[in-house]
Scaffold this motif. Structure first.
Motif, PDB file in Angstrom:
ATOM      1  N   TYR A   1       0.921  -1.522   0.082  1.00 52.09           N
ATOM      2  CA  TYR A   1      -0.132   0.057   0.161  1.00 52.09           C
ATOM      3  C   TYR A   1       1.009   1.185   0.133  1.00 52.09           C
ATOM      4  O   TYR A   1       2.008   1.561   0.602  1.00 52.09           O
ATOM      5  CB  TYR A   1      -0.855   0.762   0.842  1.00 52.09           C
ATOM      6  N   THR A   2       0.403   2.493  -0.631  1.00 55.25           N
ATOM      7  CA  THR A   2       1.220   3.589  -1.005  1.00 55.25           C
ATOM      8  C   THR A   2       1.340   4.781   0.047  1.00 55.25           C
ATOM      9  O   THR A   2       1.591   5.253   0.027  1.00 55.25           O
ATOM     10  CB  THR A   2       1.233   3.598  -2.281  1.00 55.25           C
ATOM     11  N   SER A   3      -0.614   4.887   0.258  1.00 58.76           N
ATOM     12  CA  SER A   3      -1.069   5.638   1.186  1.00 58.76           C
ATOM     13  C   SER A   3      -1.961   5.375   2.024  1.00 58.76           C
ATOM     14  O   SER A   3      -2.765   4.144   1.128  1.00 58.76           O
ATOM     15  CB  SER A   3      -1.494   6.638   0.053  1.00 58.76           C
ATOM     16  N   PHE A   4      -2.589   6.326   2.438  1.00 59.61           N
ATOM     17  CA  PHE A   4      -3.173   5.815   3.749  1.00 59.61           C
ATOM     18  C   PHE A   4      -4.161   6.343   4.481  1.00 59.61           C
ATOM     19  O   PHE A   4      -3.331   7.416   5.073  1.00 59.61           O
ATOM     20  CB  PHE A   4      -2.665   4.892   4.797  1.00 59.61           C
ATOM     21  N   VAL A   5      -5.554   6.604   4.440  1.00 62.41           N
ATOM     22  CA  VAL A   5      -5.903   7.648   5.327  1.00 62.41           C
ATOM     23  C   VAL A   5      -6.973   7.057   6.165  1.00 62.41           C
ATOM     24  O   VAL A   5      -7.477   6.291   5.607  1.00 62.41           O
ATOM     25  CB  VAL A   5      -6.877   8.458   3.954  1.00 62.41           C
ATOM     26  N   ALA A   6      -6.719   7.378   7.191  1.00 55.83           N
ATOM     27  CA  ALA A   6      -7.278   6.310   8.775  1.00 55.83           C
ATOM     28  C   ALA A   6      -8.789   7.967   8.519  1.00 55.83           C
ATOM     29  O   ALA A   6      -9.020   9.254   8.992  1.00 55.83           O
ATOM     30  CB  ALA A   6      -6.692   6.865   9.793  1.00 55.83           C
ATOM     31  N   VAL A   7     -10.353   8.273   9.174  1.00 59.92           N
ATOM     32  CA  VAL A   7     -11.198   8.658   9.009  1.00 59.92           C
ATOM     33  C   VAL A   7     -11.653   8.243  10.760  1.00 59.92           C
ATOM     34  O   VAL A   7     -12.146   6.971  10.558  1.00 59.92           O
ATOM     35  CB  VAL A   7     -12.532   8.638   8.003  1.00 59.92           C
ATOM     36  N   GLY A   8     -11.995   8.836  11.646  1.00 57.05           N
ATOM     37  CA  GLY A   8     -12.804   8.598  12.686  1.00 57.05           C
ATOM     38  C   GLY A   8     -12.975   9.313  13.923  1.00 57.05           C
ATOM     39  O   GLY A   8     -13.227  10.509  13.485  1.00 57.05           O
ATOM     40  N   ASP A   9     -13.139   9.403  14.772  1.00 56.00           N
ATOM     41  CA  ASP A   9     -12.581   9.261  15.625  1.00 56.00           C
ATOM     42  C   ASP A   9     -11.769   9.515  16.504  1.00 56.00           C
ATOM     43  O   ASP A   9     -10.763   9.658  16.494  1.00 56.00           O
ATOM     44  CB  ASP A   9     -14.057   9.290  17.067  1.00 56.00           C
ATOM     45  N   SER A  10     -11.923   9.741  17.851  1.00 55.04           N
ATOM     46  CA  SER A  10     -11.247   9.735  19.333  1.00 55.04           C
ATOM     47  C   SER A  10      -9.796   7.921  19.114  1.00 55.04           C
ATOM     48  O   SER A  10      -8.919   8.286  19.799  1.00 55.04           O
ATOM     49  CB  SER A  10     -11.442   9.951  20.848  1.00 55.04           C
ATOM     50  N   PHE A  11     -10.650   7.083  19.397  1.00 55.23           N
ATOM     51  CA  PHE A  11      -9.845   5.811  18.548  1.00 55.23           C
ATOM     52  C   PHE A  11      -9.038   6.102  17.246  1.00 55.23           C
ATOM     53  O   PHE A  11      -8.046   4.886  18.189  1.00 55.23           O
ATOM     54  CB  PHE A  11     -11.397   4.970  18.281  1.00 55.23           C
ATOM     55  N   THR A  12      -9.347   6.199  16.242  1.00 55.21           N
ATOM     56  CA  THR A  12      -8.678   6.531  15.114  1.00 55.21           C
ATOM     57  C   THR A  12      -7.679   7.605  15.246  1.00 55.21           C
ATOM     58  O   THR A  12      -6.163   7.870  15.003  1.00 55.21           O
ATOM     59  CB  THR A  12      -8.993   6.625  14.046  1.00 55.21           C
ATOM     60  N   GLU A  13      -7.905   8.462  15.812  1.00 50.60           N
ATOM     61  CA  GLU A  13      -6.968   9.438  16.458  1.00 50.60           C
ATOM     62  C   GLU A  13      -5.956   9.369  17.320  1.00 50.60           C
ATOM     63  O   GLU A  13      -4.650   9.525  17.427  1.00 50.60           O
ATOM     64  CB  GLU A  13      -7.390  11.317  17.041  1.00 50.60           C
ATOM     65  N   GLY A  14      -6.681   8.159  17.908  1.00 48.22           N
ATOM     66  CA  GLY A  14      -5.156   7.705  19.047  1.00 48.22           C
ATOM     67  C   GLY A  14      -5.165   8.011  20.412  1.00 48.22           C
ATOM     68  O   GLY A  14      -4.054   7.593  20.992  1.00 48.22           O
TER      69      GLY A  14
END
Length: 255
Positions: free
Chosen positions: A7-20
């Motif tokens: 995979y050459t690119s990655f976008v994460a979408v979401g709330d605090s869980f995905t924010e970290g």
């Protein structure tokens, strides 16, 4: 999904869980499973790019309205979409509407990427989980069907016994700690067909249960420092993410 796919690119979408939250770093920022996953993917793809549009406290309607279109426009190879849990944990919730908005976001994202990943979010064992379990299971059953309709992968974190262990959760009892995020990153890594580094489902070693006094002191500290402020925000209509920009708003090279 291809085994050992690049995979050459990655976008994460979401709330605090995905924010970290609450995988804290020394500078006060958060890392989290998405950053950990991006770092591993970057090792296999020179010029790898990563964006994380997640913002703590966001409801699924906000994720669909504010994050889905910008994420789709980036045209990344890999997109993760996790949301809806903030909605179902509220006292009043229309789960059917939550599912409809989640479908709206998935329908926008799936055609824009090579692989969309959805999740059945983890839950900390305890009375809160049991109170909201019917709503959560309704949402996660919908996620399974959503994945079939849009060719997405589902990472089942809710069904993993170890991720219910309170020792993998932060003091706020809402967010995973560093070890919890490490295991989620490995779960997604393996779901993408990558070679396992360890068994993320392995249970933690047995430990003696804290005494009654220690448990009550922990409950009091939790109520004072986390539960009461959370209730205050709900009553006032505020969110912990109000005015906060996305964690990593542009699809840029990630070292």
């Amino acid at each position: 999904m291809q085994t050992n796919a690049i995979y050459t690119s990655f976008v994460a979408v979401g709330d605090s869980f995905t924010e970290g939250m609450s995988d804290g770093l020394p500078d006060g920022s958060y890392r989290g499973w998405a950053d950990l996953l991006a770092a591993r993917l970057a090792e296999r793809a020179p010029g790898f790019r990563y964006a994380n549009l997640a913002v703590r406290g966001k409801l699924i309607g906000q994720i669909a309205d504010e994050q889905a279109a910008p994420a789709a426009a980036m045209g990344a190879d890999l997109v993760t979409l996790v949301g809806g849990l903030n909605d179902v944990l509220r006292p009043s919730c229309d789960v059917d509407l939550v599912c409809a908005r989640l479908e709206e976001a998935a329908a926008r994202l799936a055609p824009s990427c090579r692989q969309l990943v959805l999740m059945r979010s983890p839950g900390r064992r305890g009375p809160v989980l049991e109170r909201f379990r019917p709503r959560m299971e309704q949402l996660f059953d919908f996620v399974d069907g959503l994945a079939e309709r849009h060719g997405a992968l589902v990472v089942d974190l809710f069904g993993a016994e170890v991720l219910g262990d309170p020792r993998l959760w932060a003091e706020d009892r809402l967010h995973l700690n560093a070890e919890g995020h490490r295991r989620v990153a490995e779960a997604v890594w393996q779901a993408l067909g990558q070679a396992p580094a360890f068994d993320w489902r392995d249970p933690l070693p047995a430990a003696a249960r804290a005494g009654w006094g220690a448990r009550r002191a922990s409950d009091a500290r939790f109520a004072r420092e986390h539960l009461l402020p959370w209730i205050g925000r709900r009553l006032s209509g505020r969110s912990s993410g109000d005015g906060r920009p996305p964690k990593r708003p542009e699809l840029l090279p990630y070292a």
